[in-house]
Each structure stands twice: as C-alpha cells, then as structure tokens.
Design an enzyme around this catalytic site. Structure first.
Site, short mmCIF file in Angstrom:
data_model
loop_
_atom_site.label_atom_id
_atom_site.label_comp_id
_atom_site.label_asym_id
_atom_site.label_seq_id
_atom_site.Cartn_x
_atom_site.Cartn_y
_atom_site.Cartn_z
N ASN A 106 8.29 23.09 -5.79
CA ASN A 106 7.48 24.31 -5.76
C ASN A 106 8.41 25.50 -5.61
O ASN A 106 9.43 25.40 -4.94
CB ASN A 106 6.53 24.26 -4.55
CG ASN A 106 5.68 25.51 -4.40
OD1 ASN A 106 5.08 25.98 -5.36
ND2 ASN A 106 5.63 26.06 -3.18
N HIS A 108 8.50 29.27 -4.08
CA HIS A 108 7.74 30.05 -3.09
C HIS A 108 8.46 31.37 -2.84
O HIS A 108 9.69 31.39 -2.66
CB HIS A 108 7.63 29.25 -1.78
CG HIS A 108 6.88 29.98 -0.72
ND1 HIS A 108 5.50 30.05 -0.69
CD2 HIS A 108 7.32 30.70 0.34
CE1 HIS A 108 5.12 30.79 0.34
NE2 HIS A 108 6.20 31.19 0.99
N SER A 135 12.45 30.65 -2.56
CA SER A 135 12.96 29.29 -2.30
C SER A 135 12.36 28.33 -3.30
O SER A 135 11.19 28.47 -3.70
CB SER A 135 12.53 28.81 -0.90
OG SER A 135 12.93 29.72 0.11
N ASP A 144 4.26 24.46 2.14
CA ASP A 144 5.52 25.23 2.07
C ASP A 144 6.55 24.73 3.09
O ASP A 144 7.44 25.48 3.50
CB ASP A 144 5.26 26.74 2.29
CG ASP A 144 4.32 27.31 1.24
OD1 ASP A 144 4.32 26.82 0.10
OD2 ASP A 144 3.56 28.24 1.59
C1 GAR Z 1 5.38 33.55 -7.92
O1 GAR Z 1 5.84 34.68 -7.22
C2 GAR Z 1 5.51 32.31 -7.07
O2 GAR Z 1 6.66 32.29 -6.27
C3 GAR Z 1 4.28 32.41 -6.23
O3 GAR Z 1 3.27 32.85 -7.10
C4 GAR Z 1 3.88 33.64 -8.12
C5 GAR Z 1 3.47 33.09 -9.46
O4 GAR Z 1 3.91 33.91 -10.48
N1 GAR Z 1 3.92 31.16 -5.63
C6 GAR Z 1 3.33 31.05 -4.45
O5 GAR Z 1 3.02 32.00 -3.77
C7 GAR Z 1 3.08 29.62 -4.03
N2 GAR Z 1 2.74 29.59 -2.63
P1 GAR Z 1 3.88 33.43 -11.98
O6 GAR Z 1 2.46 32.88 -12.23
O7 GAR Z 1 4.13 34.68 -12.78
O8 GAR Z 1 4.93 32.39 -12.16
#
Ligand code: GAR
Length: 209
Positions: A106, A108, A135, A144
């Site tokens: 994942n 994060h 991360s 997480d």
């Molecule tokens: C990203 O910033 C990712 O790190 C976060 O969601 C966004 C997705 O962006 N993930 C989380 O918060 C997971 N807990 P994207 O759809 O443009 O890749």
C-alpha cells in the site's frame, strides 16, 4: 511481475505505474485494476491502457468479509504476483489480508508510523511536523501498520496548507512507488517473520527512495 492494482479514486499512482511500464522503466504488467467505486477515474485510466478494469460495489454484501471474499476472488483470477493498493480507501478484513501477507503493498501519504488513517496532511500540519512524506508498506491486518519498505521525505514549508502539502507529497509518491516496485520486481525485497528483507538481510530502517 504481474500486478493487480486496487484503487478507489483519481488513479494518479496507477497512471504512474502504467507510464513507467510503457517507458520501459518498470519490468511489470498491470493484469487487472479493481475498484470499489464504479466512477473511479482509475478505471478509465486502466481501460485507456487496455487493462481489464472491474468495479465491485460493497452494497448488497452482508459483511466486510463477504465483500472482500468476492473482491479478492476477482483479483486472484488474474493471478497477480503482487497486489498494489494505490488509493484504495476501504478497510480490508483480517482474513483476506492475512492470506496475502507479503504479496500486497500500500502507498500511504505520511511517514509511517506517523499519521495513519485519513487527512494525513492536516494531521502533519496540526502536529507541527517539519518533515512529512509518503511510505510504501506491506499490508497487514493493522490499518497502515504493516512493515514499511520505503519512504520519501518532504519538508513542510512555511505557508503550507493541507492542499499544497498534499500536492508536493503526491509528486514524490509516484517516483517512490515506481522505485519500490522496481526493487520488488528485481526480487530484492521480501517479507518474512523478521520484517522486510533486502537481499536476505533484515532492513532496520525503510529505504529512502
Ligand atoms: C494517494 O495520495 C495515496 O497515498 C492515498 O490516496 C491518494 C490516492 O491518489 N492513499 C491513502 O490515503 C491510503 N490510506 P491517486 O488515486 O491519485 O493515486
């Protein structure tokens, strides 16, 4: 390396993966993209790249376990070597996660273990953090909380608000994810009971990528 990507929204991390593969910078194939939201832009990015895209709504499933079993039976059907959660915003059941330990990562948007969960950029600002970032970690049943493989650090600048900080972190997320996937594709990284292994030695701190 056969990748299955799980995404709930915008899909910029998925696009970064597809671009890196198209440019020959990542020796991998995205064999399926899966979403819990039918309107996720990530599904459109997949289809434009000729990758099978599947949406499955949790509505109608009696429990988290039942939904995850259905979702992961679709994922398993494309025989991924690695499952990449790239903005997949659903909690997953312990049983489904535990069956895939070491095979699911994942990304994060924080320097874990700091700022788990949602609104990580606001959490970092509220805590007065000087350094923030992103991360990539192996997924375990603790939200997480799985072993961290790699991180990218981003300074918090005067005048940052959550949106500005999120934008600068996102710019670093994409190369971080690609660099981590390259290490995984090259077979350098594994998970065992001692934690993240790099060429057979336990990592005592996340890679800085
Ligand atoms: C990203 O910033 C990712 O790190 C976060 O969601 C966004 C997705 O962006 N993930 C989380 O918060 C997971 N807990 P994207 O759809 O443009 O890749």
């Amino acid at each position: 390396m056969r990748l299955a990507v799980l995404a709930s929204g915008r899909g910029s991390n998925l696009l970064a993966i597809l671009d890196a593969i198209a440019r020959g910078q990542l020796d991998a194939e995205v064999v399926g993209v899966f979403s819990d939201r039918a309107k996720a832009a990530a599904l459109d990015h997949a289809r434009e790249a000729g990758v099978p895209a599947t949406a499955l709504s949790a509505k109608g499933y009696p429990s988290r376990e039942a939904f995850d079993e259905a979702m992961f039976s679709l994922v398993d059907a494309v025989h991924p070597d690695l499952i990449v959660c790239a903005g997949y915003m659903r909690l997953m059941s312990a049983a489904s996660v535990n069956q895939r330990l070491g095979r699911m990562i994942n990304i994060h948007p924080s320097l874990l273990p700091a700022f788990k969960g949602l609104h990580t950029h606001q959490q970092a600002l509220d805590a007065g953090a000087a350094v923030h970032g992103a991360s990539v970690h192996f997924v375990t049943a603790e939200l997480d909380g799985g072993p961290v493989i790699a991180q990218a650090r981003v300074p918090v600048l005067p005048g940052d608000d959550a949106e500005r900080l999120a934008g600068r972190v996102l710019e670093r997320e994409h190369p971080l994810l690609i660099a981590t996937l390259r290490e995984l594709a090259a077979g350098h990284i594994r998970l065992n009971k001692h934690g993240v292994q790099y060429d057979g030695a336990t990592l005592d701190a996340p890679l800085q990528l």
